[in-house]
Design a protein around this motif. Structure first.
Motif, mmCIF file in Angstrom:
data_model
loop_
_atom_site.group_PDB
_atom_site.id
_atom_site.type_symbol
_atom_site.label_atom_id
_atom_site.label_comp_id
_atom_site.label_asym_id
_atom_site.label_seq_id
_atom_site.Cartn_x
_atom_site.Cartn_y
_atom_site.Cartn_z
ATOM 1 N N THR A 20 0.800 -1.222 0.000
ATOM 2 C CA THR A 20 0.000 0.000 0.000
ATOM 3 C C THR A 20 0.831 1.270 0.000
ATOM 4 O O THR A 20 0.303 2.359 -0.028
ATOM 5 C CB THR A 20 -0.937 0.013 1.218
ATOM 6 O OG1 THR A 20 -0.159 -0.230 2.381
ATOM 7 C CG2 THR A 20 -2.013 -1.027 1.070
ATOM 8 N N ASN A 41 1.036 0.430 -8.306
ATOM 9 C CA ASN A 41 1.266 -0.987 -8.014
ATOM 10 C C ASN A 41 1.017 -1.795 -9.295
ATOM 11 O O ASN A 41 -0.086 -1.756 -9.835
ATOM 12 C CB ASN A 41 0.305 -1.422 -6.899
ATOM 13 C CG ASN A 41 0.590 -2.846 -6.434
ATOM 14 O OD1 ASN A 41 1.028 -3.684 -7.223
ATOM 15 N ND2 ASN A 41 0.333 -3.113 -5.162
ATOM 16 N N GLU A 46 -3.087 0.277 -8.471
ATOM 17 C CA GLU A 46 -3.446 1.229 -7.432
ATOM 18 C C GLU A 46 -2.356 2.266 -7.224
ATOM 19 O O GLU A 46 -1.173 1.979 -7.369
ATOM 20 C CB GLU A 46 -3.716 0.483 -6.109
ATOM 21 C CG GLU A 46 -5.202 0.349 -5.862
ATOM 22 C CD GLU A 46 -5.508 -0.449 -4.627
ATOM 23 O OE1 GLU A 46 -4.899 -0.146 -3.588
ATOM 24 O OE2 GLU A 46 -6.329 -1.386 -4.732
ATOM 25 N N ILE A 99 -0.131 4.332 -5.005
ATOM 26 C CA ILE A 99 0.371 4.199 -3.621
ATOM 27 C C ILE A 99 1.446 5.250 -3.351
ATOM 28 O O ILE A 99 2.257 5.570 -4.218
ATOM 29 C CB ILE A 99 0.915 2.773 -3.343
ATOM 30 C CG1 ILE A 99 2.054 2.415 -4.299
ATOM 31 C CG2 ILE A 99 -0.196 1.733 -3.444
ATOM 32 C CD1 ILE A 99 2.713 1.083 -3.975
ATOM 33 N N PRO A 122 -3.143 2.330 5.008
ATOM 34 C CA PRO A 122 -4.004 1.142 5.040
ATOM 35 C C PRO A 122 -3.231 -0.169 5.224
ATOM 36 O O PRO A 122 -2.110 -0.287 4.757
ATOM 37 C CB PRO A 122 -4.723 1.158 3.685
ATOM 38 C CG PRO A 122 -3.943 2.084 2.832
ATOM 39 C CD PRO A 122 -3.228 3.045 3.717
ATOM 40 N N PRO A 136 -4.194 -3.761 4.464
ATOM 41 C CA PRO A 136 -5.061 -4.847 3.992
ATOM 42 C C PRO A 136 -4.451 -6.226 4.256
ATOM 43 O O PRO A 136 -3.244 -6.357 4.402
ATOM 44 C CB PRO A 136 -5.142 -4.591 2.497
ATOM 45 C CG PRO A 136 -3.887 -3.864 2.159
ATOM 46 C CD PRO A 136 -3.508 -3.061 3.375
#
Length: 894
Positions: free
Chosen positions: A267, A323, A328, A330, A367, A369
């Motif tokens: 992340t 990513n 995503e 990041i 975050p 995850p």
RNA sequence: GCCGGGGUGGCGGAAUUGGUAGACGCAUUGGACUUAAAAUCCAAAGGGCAUCGCCCGUGAGGGUUCGAGUCCCUCCCCCGGCACCA
């Protein structure tokens, strides 16, 4: 009358005069040259080696002898067994300690080290260690370092020596590299302040090219497990993948990860503060914060940065990356827990599955995850990073796969897109070898404006270390060698134009990376060593040194040896076939009269610094204090603290150190007990790798033992009247068995380097048994003579002086230390009768002396005849009989 | 935290790799010799009950086994090495 007879015998034979005997034999061995080695002997070779010491001004203590004595014993043992033995000694003379000592004393290190080495040589000879002194080497002598330079050129030629700019801790006051042990407040080990990181061009050896071989080839050698593990950890191979992340600004950021399976959980990214891309990546509004962080990080040592205790810190650069698996966006951070020197200096952070990233994410609200499901996980948040295995979740098309499978598929798919591949990383770094110091081997390189870095031609070696008036490092000059302008200014070997010599010197590890080869042909002048001779002597059969200081030395010398192997200079892959460590010797435990110990506050601090406890306040008038073995002991023995008006101080064993005044020297011990006793005690007190306190009382035991042997052999032994002794015929057979068993025990234990049990059970026990049945008549028999002759030979490796004198007195020609090692008849080492242990339900109820070959049935019958066995068997039935031939009979009743 | 090695009498340490726990030595105690001391020699000695015997005992607890210092599990402590290695 017995007393009359023994008085006469006493008069006829003299008592063992340790000093006279030891002096006599040292001189004779010297004259006979028994420790000299024939380089090209036809005999099988045995090369035993102790890590060559840096000769220090304080000389050797009894603690240092724990490696020299066992190796000397092995040398003597193997020589008696018919080997041509190489047992050399030399001096690791270049280096910082020698230079520092010389600076402190205001003398030249060449002068001091030679003086100290002479003292070492004297002490080693004093304790009876026999070296071939014609092979003595000194790493600071031109004849030696000429070849160290030759090896540097070999590495250079093979592309394994290079110069690179790296940021290093620098101290302006010293004008030199500061050690990594930089304190957080920016002072160096000498207390100089203002340490900072300075980009410096330094020489490196490319040891990383050999990382795998340095790990894998440990299979080929016999090292202690801890050392083997330490070498493997130092290399630190880890397997994973390189993954490329693209930044918003179009840069590519490569990271190494051992867990590509967790890629969906990445992340954020973290770069080391020194990472070259930091400057490009920080946005204008983050510039100030980032630069501030980078500045602060530069002042923290790597030791501190890599401390797990420290709370993680970092700043956001303002930029994002993508990513590659889920597109995503990041954030890219910088943080000092990421090191530029490992991997690519950047990481993908997976907070759900990495402790450090978890902590960091928690602190900065990033975050976390879950992408690998812990057992019984149903979607809740993690309390801590989950490091175990499991199925992938939240991982797109890879969801549901076992992590291993996910690992493979993710990497394979990245590879197709050119964004990743399997990779291996090592924690091993290239070996920084330059020192801005005077007392070292000059690097044979010339810097030319036109030709660049030019190797000094081999025929011009050695590049002599120039004489300088002031070899202290200083800020104005940089390396002290800069001051030797005549030496520095030279001509380019290639183009002949004016050029400058390299002024860095090689660190001491370079000098010690090949010395074991120089011992083989120390005067050879066509190369570092004569190849044919090295073939027969290498690898070193037994290498002994302290465990503490060996990780780097072993790694570096193994690396050089592998380079030689690749160059075709040697045919073995590893330099040391068998490695052993000696244990540490601590200062003696005990209670000393307080008046002998004057303690100031300063001293109390030094006692604590040595790891001992101080259990009373130092008195204001600095008279005394107590430092006791333990607080409990201190309290339970108050009477010892007061008796007869004296006050006592309990001293717990700690390291021997000059500051505590508890160093015991071999000189004083040899003076009081003789070299053989010192040797015997050092070998007998513990296994060779054990750490234990010195205890002078133990020497008495050895001394008594040697005196008993003397009395036995020279016939001084007084036989007590009325003592029960077996008849002569029986005694003859008995002593023969005793000595054959002793030979077997000694031989086996020596091979395994078990010197303590060799002395206890191979020498003392049989001698005690002999003394019980010995008589003057027995001494005159064939068996009696055989026993004494073999016994003396068994004694020769550990107590060479005593053995030699006894050998001569029993009418033998030639030195015993070169006589053949005795053999034994296996049949004579087997007992005819044994003590059979009889157990009932596993508990010992009787012991029967029976014929060794007794069968189960007969043993059972005998056992049942024993009243005590009967009592325990009672009326119960025997359900089972366990019979271990020659050892035990167990009746299981119920 | 991770890796490696350990924990056995008052002390240093043995124990044939699952078969007599404490070899050997130190220190200790008693005895002999000696005017005396030292040295030497002989003997005793893990703890307990009480002495031809029994019980307990190898850091703690559990297990496997006829039998465990030794093998397995859990825990405690000590020493050495490495320590944010992605």
């Amino acid at each position: 009358m017995a007393t009359q007879a023994s008085a006469e015998r006493r008069a006829a034979t003299s008592r063992y005069d340790v000093r006279a005997v030891e002096a006599k034999w040292k001189e004779r061995w010297e004259k006979a040259g028994i420790h000299r080695t024939d380089t090209f002997s036809d005999k099988p070779t045995y090369y035993c080696l102790v890590m060559f010491p840096y000769p220090s001004g304080s000389g050797l203590s009894v603690g240092h002898l724990r490696n020299y004595i066992p190796v000397d014993v092995m040398a003597r043992f193997k020589r008696m067994q018919g080997h041509e033995v190489l047992h050399p000694m030399g001096w690791d003379a270049f280096g910082l300690p020698a230079e520092q000592d010389a600076i402190d004393k205001g003398r030249h290190p060449a002068e001091t080290t030679r003086e100290y080495a002479a003292n070492y040589r004297r002490q080693l000879t004093l304790v009876g260690c026999g070296y071939d002194w014609e092979r003595e080497i000194d790493s600071s002598m031109p004849e030696y370092y000429r070849w160290t330079q030759w090896f540097f050129l070999l590495l250079h030629r093979r592309g394994l020596a290079y110069r690179a700019e790296k940021r290093q801790w620098w101290c302006d006051v010293c004008g030199a590299l500061a050690d990594e042990e930089v304190l957080a407040d920016g002072t160096d080990w000498r207390g100089h302040s203002g340490i900072y990181k300075k980009p410096l061009k330094q020489w490196f050896f490319k040891i990383t090219d050999y990382a795998d071989r340095l790990s894998e080839d440990l299979e080929l050698v016999d090292y202690p497990e801890q050392t083997r593990r330490a070498q493997i950890n130092w290399v630190g191979r880890s397997e994973g993948a390189d993954v490329v992340f693209k930044t918003e600004r179009g840069d590519e950021l490569s990271v190494f990860t051992t867990r590509p399976d967790t890629l969906f959980g990445a992340t954020f990214m973290v770069l080391a503060p020194e990472h070259p891309l930091v400057e490009r990546l920080m946005t204008a509004e983050r510039k100030e914060a980032v630069e501030e962080y980078v500045r602060a990080a530069a002042l923290v040592s790597e030791i501190d940065r890599t401390s797990t205790e420290r709370e993680k810190t970092g700043v956001f650069t303002g930029t994002y990356a993508v990513n590659p698996v889920n597109e995503e966006r990041i954030p890219i951070w910088i943080a000092d827990y990421v090191l530029l020197s490992y991997g690519s200096g950047a990481i993908m952070a997976v907070p759900g599955h990495d402790d450090r990233d978890f902590e960091f994410a928690g602190k900065y609200g990033l975050p976390i995850p879950v992408v690998v499901a812990p057992p019984d996980w149903d979607g809740e948040d993690l309390e801590e990073a989950y490091l175990g295995s499991g199925k992938l979740v939240n991982s797109g098309e890879y969801g549901g796969l076992e992590w291993e499978e996910g690992f493979k598929r993710i990497v394979a798919d990245l590879e197709k897109r050119g964004l990743g591949k399997l990779a291996v990383n090592y924690r091993l770094r290239d070996w920084l070898i330059s020192r801005q110091r005077y007392w070292g081997c000059p690097i044979p390189i010339v810097h030319c404006e036109d030709c660049g870095e030019v190797a000094v031609p081999e025929e011009e070696l050695p590049v002599l270390l120039p004489e300088v008036t002031d070899f202290r490092p200083s800020p104005e000059r940089g390396s002290p060698l800069e001051a030797a302008t005549e030496w520095v200014n030279t001509t380019c070997p290639d183009c002949g134009k004016p050029a400058k010599r390299e002024t860095d010197t090689l660190g001491g590890f370079a000098c010690s990376s090949w010395y074991f080869l120089r011992f083989i042909t120390p005067n050879f002048d066509e190369g570092p060593f004569e190849r044919e001779a090295a073939e027969s002597w290498m690898p070193v059969d037994l290498y002994v040194g302290g465990a503490e200081h060996t990780v780097m030395h072993l790694l570096y010398s193994r690396f050089w040896y592998k380079v030689m192997y690749d160059e075709g200079m040697v045919s073995a892959k590893e330099p040391y076939a068998k490695l052993r460590h000696q244990g540490m010797l601590l200062a003696q435990d005990g209670w000393v009269e307080a008046s002998t110990v004057r303690v100031t506050q300063e001293r109390a601090s030094s006692i604590e610094a040595e790891g001992m406890d101080v259990y009373a306040e130092p008195t204001a008038d600095a008279r005394l204090l107590f430092h006791a073995p333990s607080k409990a002991e201190f309290e339970t023995r108050p009477e010892r603290m007061q008796g007869d008006g004296k006050e006592w101080v309990g001293v717990r064993s700690g390291k021997m150190s000059k500051s505590l005044g508890n160093v015991v020297t071999p000189d004083e011990i040899v003076d009081r007990y003789g070299a053989d006793c010192l040797r015997g005690y050092e070998l007998f007190m513990a296994p060779m790798d054990g750490t234990l306190p010195w205890n002078e009382n133990g020497l008495n035991g050895i001394s008594r033992f040697y005196n008993r042997i003397w009395d036995l052999v020279v016939g001084r032994r007084v036989v007590e009247e009325g003592r029960q002794r077996p008849p002569l015929e029986e005694a003859r057979a008995l002593v023969r068995k005793i000595i054959h068993k002793a030979v077997k025990k000694c031989t086996g234990d020596l091979e395994e380097l078990r010197f303590n049990t060799m002395i206890a059970n191979g020498l003392m026990e049989p001698v005690n048994a002999l003394l019980d049945i010995w008589s003057p008549e027995l001494a005159e028999t064939e068996e009696g003579r055989e026993v004494l002759e073999k016994l003396i030979r068994l004694l020769a490796p550990t107590a060479p002086h005593l053995a030699e004198e006894l050998w001569e007195r029993t009418g033998h020609e030639g030195p015993v230390v070169t006589a053949p090692w005795p053999g034994y008849d296996e049949a004579l080492t087997v007992d005819e009768t044994v003590t059979l242990v009889v157990q009932v339900n596993g508990k010992v109820r009787d012991r029967l002396v029976v014929d060794a070959g007794i069968e189960e049935e007969e043993a059972k019958a005998l056992a049942l005849a024993s009243p005590n066995v009967q009592t325990h068997v009672g009326g119960k039935t025997i359900q089972r009989v366990i019979f271990v031939p020659g050892r035990l009979l167990n009746l299981v009743v119920g």
